[in-house]
Design a protein around this motif. Sequence first.
Motif, mmCIF file in Angstrom:
data_model
loop_
_atom_site.group_PDB
_atom_site.id
_atom_site.type_symbol
_atom_site.label_atom_id
_atom_site.label_comp_id
_atom_site.label_asym_id
_atom_site.label_seq_id
_atom_site.Cartn_x
_atom_site.Cartn_y
_atom_site.Cartn_z
ATOM 1 N N SER A 125 -3.798 -2.563 2.335
ATOM 2 C CA SER A 125 -3.524 -2.488 0.872
ATOM 3 C C SER A 125 -3.969 -3.817 0.450
ATOM 4 N N PHE A 126 -3.471 -4.928 1.070
ATOM 5 C CA PHE A 126 -3.670 -6.234 0.355
ATOM 6 C C PHE A 126 -5.401 -6.468 0.670
ATOM 7 N N ILE A 149 -7.696 -4.333 0.548
ATOM 8 C CA ILE A 149 -8.497 -3.362 -0.289
ATOM 9 C C ILE A 149 -8.503 -4.207 -1.506
ATOM 10 N N MET A 150 -7.278 -4.724 -2.168
ATOM 11 C CA MET A 150 -7.160 -5.450 -3.345
ATOM 12 C C MET A 150 -8.115 -6.694 -3.143
ATOM 13 N N LEU A 168 -11.978 -6.316 -3.504
ATOM 14 C CA LEU A 168 -12.707 -6.032 -4.954
ATOM 15 C C LEU A 168 -13.663 -6.831 -5.651
#
Length: 253
Positions: free
Chosen positions: A73-74, A76-77, A80
């Motif tokens: 999840s980290f 993915i952010m 961006l």
Amino acid sequence: MLITDKYAYKSKLAKKDPLAKVIFTFIMLFLCLFMNNIFVSIFLIIFFAGFTIYSNPALSYKLYFKFMIIPFSFLIMGILPVLIVINGENNIFNIIDKYNIGISSVSLKMSADLFFRALAAVSITYFLALSTPMISFFESLYKLKLPKIFISLMELIYRYIFILIDEAALMYKAQKLRLGYRNFKSSMQCISELAAMLFIRAYKRADFSYQALLARGYNGEINTISQEYEKAYIFYILIFFLTIISLILKVTL
């Protein structure tokens, strides 16, 4: 004890020479970052995920996936800002046409390379964390002749993390028994009180722990009895084969 440490003690590789595992991990991390190839990264992710699960009977694919969710999840952010470009040329997908904000072929390739390279590094690090208890890891650092003050600080920080977690768990349980967290307003109040008092109580516990160390003759170094470990030549063999396979993937793909 951290949850990764609990699984590390159950690993089939727990009794193997930790120095060999540390050298193996560091070389593989360097290889992953140096190659900078998406196919090499994917290969290392699959290999280390399978190797870690196979060598630890307490681990399952589902549990390993749960371990990967947080870094995933980290990541993915984190990609961006690389993936989305402003005023990019030849965008393959526009998010906001008016301002020409979208995804270009270059940004897509860069973000994919970054994502899989970071995920491969996490997978390699998880192998070490889930196969080597922290005590064994610290022993390997002593064998590498790193500064003793640096290793002692790592050991103390590792210990104080649990003091912090223990105090937070005790305070949370006490608040729950007093009907805390029953609604949103109560939860916000309880969290603020916990945060305000946690540092003070953890500092006192840490001070007591330090005084206990001084009473036992602590002089800036933590001396432990070295354990006997099994030889682990397999890791040096794996370094050779994984390097060869990675070079082939780098050259051919």
